[in-house]
Motif scaffolding. Sequence first.
Motif, short mmCIF file in Angstrom:
data_model
loop_
_atom_site.label_atom_id
_atom_site.label_comp_id
_atom_site.label_asym_id
_atom_site.label_seq_id
_atom_site.Cartn_x
_atom_site.Cartn_y
_atom_site.Cartn_z
N ASN A 6 0.84 -1.20 0.00
CA ASN A 6 0.00 0.00 0.00
C ASN A 6 0.88 1.25 0.00
O ASN A 6 0.99 1.95 1.00
CB ASN A 6 -0.93 -0.02 1.22
N TRP A 7 1.52 1.54 -1.12
CA TRP A 7 2.42 2.69 -1.24
C TRP A 7 1.61 3.96 -1.48
O TRP A 7 0.64 3.96 -2.23
CB TRP A 7 3.39 2.48 -2.39
N GLN A 8 2.03 5.04 -0.84
CA GLN A 8 1.40 6.35 -1.03
C GLN A 8 2.41 7.32 -1.57
O GLN A 8 3.55 7.38 -1.09
CB GLN A 8 0.83 6.86 0.29
N LYS A 9 2.00 8.10 -2.56
CA LYS A 9 2.87 9.07 -3.19
C LYS A 9 2.93 10.35 -2.36
O LYS A 9 1.93 10.77 -1.77
CB LYS A 9 2.33 9.40 -4.59
N SER A 10 4.08 10.97 -2.33
CA SER A 10 4.26 12.22 -1.60
C SER A 10 3.34 13.30 -2.15
O SER A 10 3.13 13.41 -3.35
CB SER A 10 5.71 12.69 -1.74
N PHE A 12 4.09 16.28 -2.30
CA PHE A 12 4.97 17.22 -3.00
C PHE A 12 5.28 16.79 -4.42
O PHE A 12 6.01 17.46 -5.13
CB PHE A 12 6.28 17.42 -2.23
N SER A 13 4.74 15.66 -4.86
CA SER A 13 5.04 15.17 -6.21
C SER A 13 4.22 15.86 -7.28
O SER A 13 4.39 15.59 -8.45
CB SER A 13 4.80 13.66 -6.28
N GLY A 14 3.33 16.74 -6.89
CA GLY A 14 2.57 17.51 -7.86
C GLY A 14 1.33 16.81 -8.39
O GLY A 14 0.66 17.32 -9.27
N GLY A 15 1.03 15.62 -7.89
CA GLY A 15 -0.19 14.93 -8.29
C GLY A 15 -0.12 14.26 -9.64
O GLY A 15 -1.06 13.62 -10.07
N ALA A 16 0.99 14.36 -10.33
CA ALA A 16 1.12 13.72 -11.64
C ALA A 16 1.34 12.22 -11.45
O ALA A 16 1.72 11.75 -10.39
CB ALA A 16 2.28 14.33 -12.40
N ASP A 17 1.09 11.47 -12.51
CA ASP A 17 1.30 10.03 -12.46
C ASP A 17 2.71 9.64 -12.86
O ASP A 17 3.00 8.48 -13.07
CB ASP A 17 0.30 9.32 -13.38
N GLY A 18 3.60 10.60 -12.96
CA GLY A 18 4.97 10.32 -13.38
C GLY A 18 5.76 9.55 -12.35
O GLY A 18 5.32 9.31 -11.23
N ASN A 19 6.94 9.14 -12.75
CA ASN A 19 7.81 8.37 -11.87
C ASN A 19 8.90 9.26 -11.29
O ASN A 19 10.07 8.94 -11.34
CB ASN A 19 8.44 7.21 -12.63
N CYS A 21 8.86 10.81 -7.90
CA CYS A 21 8.39 11.19 -6.58
C CYS A 21 8.85 10.18 -5.53
O CYS A 21 9.37 9.12 -5.85
CB CYS A 21 6.87 11.29 -6.57
N VAL A 22 8.62 10.53 -4.29
CA VAL A 22 8.92 9.65 -3.16
C VAL A 22 7.62 8.99 -2.73
O VAL A 22 6.58 9.62 -2.68
CB VAL A 22 9.52 10.45 -1.99
N GLU A 23 7.70 7.70 -2.42
CA GLU A 23 6.53 6.97 -1.95
C GLU A 23 6.85 6.39 -0.57
O GLU A 23 8.00 6.10 -0.25
CB GLU A 23 6.19 5.83 -2.91
N GLY A 29 4.81 -1.10 12.31
CA GLY A 29 5.81 -0.29 13.00
C GLY A 29 7.06 0.02 12.19
O GLY A 29 8.01 0.60 12.70
N THR A 30 7.09 -0.39 10.93
CA THR A 30 8.23 -0.15 10.06
C THR A 30 7.79 0.78 8.93
O THR A 30 6.71 0.64 8.39
CB THR A 30 8.75 -1.47 9.46
N ILE A 31 8.67 1.72 8.60
CA ILE A 31 8.38 2.68 7.53
C ILE A 31 9.28 2.37 6.35
O ILE A 31 10.49 2.21 6.51
CB ILE A 31 8.60 4.12 8.02
N HIS A 32 8.69 2.28 5.16
CA HIS A 32 9.43 1.99 3.94
C HIS A 32 9.34 3.21 3.03
O HIS A 32 8.25 3.75 2.82
CB HIS A 32 8.81 0.78 3.22
N LEU A 33 10.48 3.62 2.48
CA LEU A 33 10.53 4.74 1.56
C LEU A 33 11.18 4.27 0.26
O LEU A 33 12.10 3.45 0.27
CB LEU A 33 11.36 5.89 2.15
N ARG A 34 10.70 4.80 -0.87
CA ARG A 34 11.30 4.46 -2.16
C ARG A 34 11.05 5.58 -3.15
O ARG A 34 10.15 6.40 -2.97
CB ARG A 34 10.75 3.15 -2.70
N GLU A 35 11.84 5.60 -4.20
CA GLU A 35 11.60 6.49 -5.33
C GLU A 35 10.75 5.73 -6.33
O GLU A 35 11.00 4.55 -6.59
CB GLU A 35 12.91 6.91 -5.99
N SER A 36 9.77 6.38 -6.90
CA SER A 36 8.87 5.68 -7.80
C SER A 36 9.56 5.21 -9.08
O SER A 36 9.12 4.26 -9.70
CB SER A 36 7.66 6.55 -8.15
#
Length: 65
Positions: A6-10, A12-19, A21-23, A29-36
């Motif tokens: 269940n990844w959520q886009k930042s 600050f990514s501008g709402g575009a569907d582009g790749n 942004c940070v998700e 209890g664990t936080i996962h971060l990735r670049e789209s």
Amino acid sequence: MTTPDNWQKSSFSGGADGNNCVEVAVTCGTIHLRESDAPSKQLTTTPTPLAHLLHGIRSGALRRI
């Protein structure tokens, strides 16, 4: 380790569907971060270290060199 689905886009990514942004995803209890644009590479942490990192960034203690 649990793989998040269940990844959520930042906001600050501008709402575009582009790749370009940070998700973020949270699992037990664990936080996962990735670049789209590179979803297979993830940073995994817990709330306390991430809070300290964000505090350092916001306070200016961590500045770009």
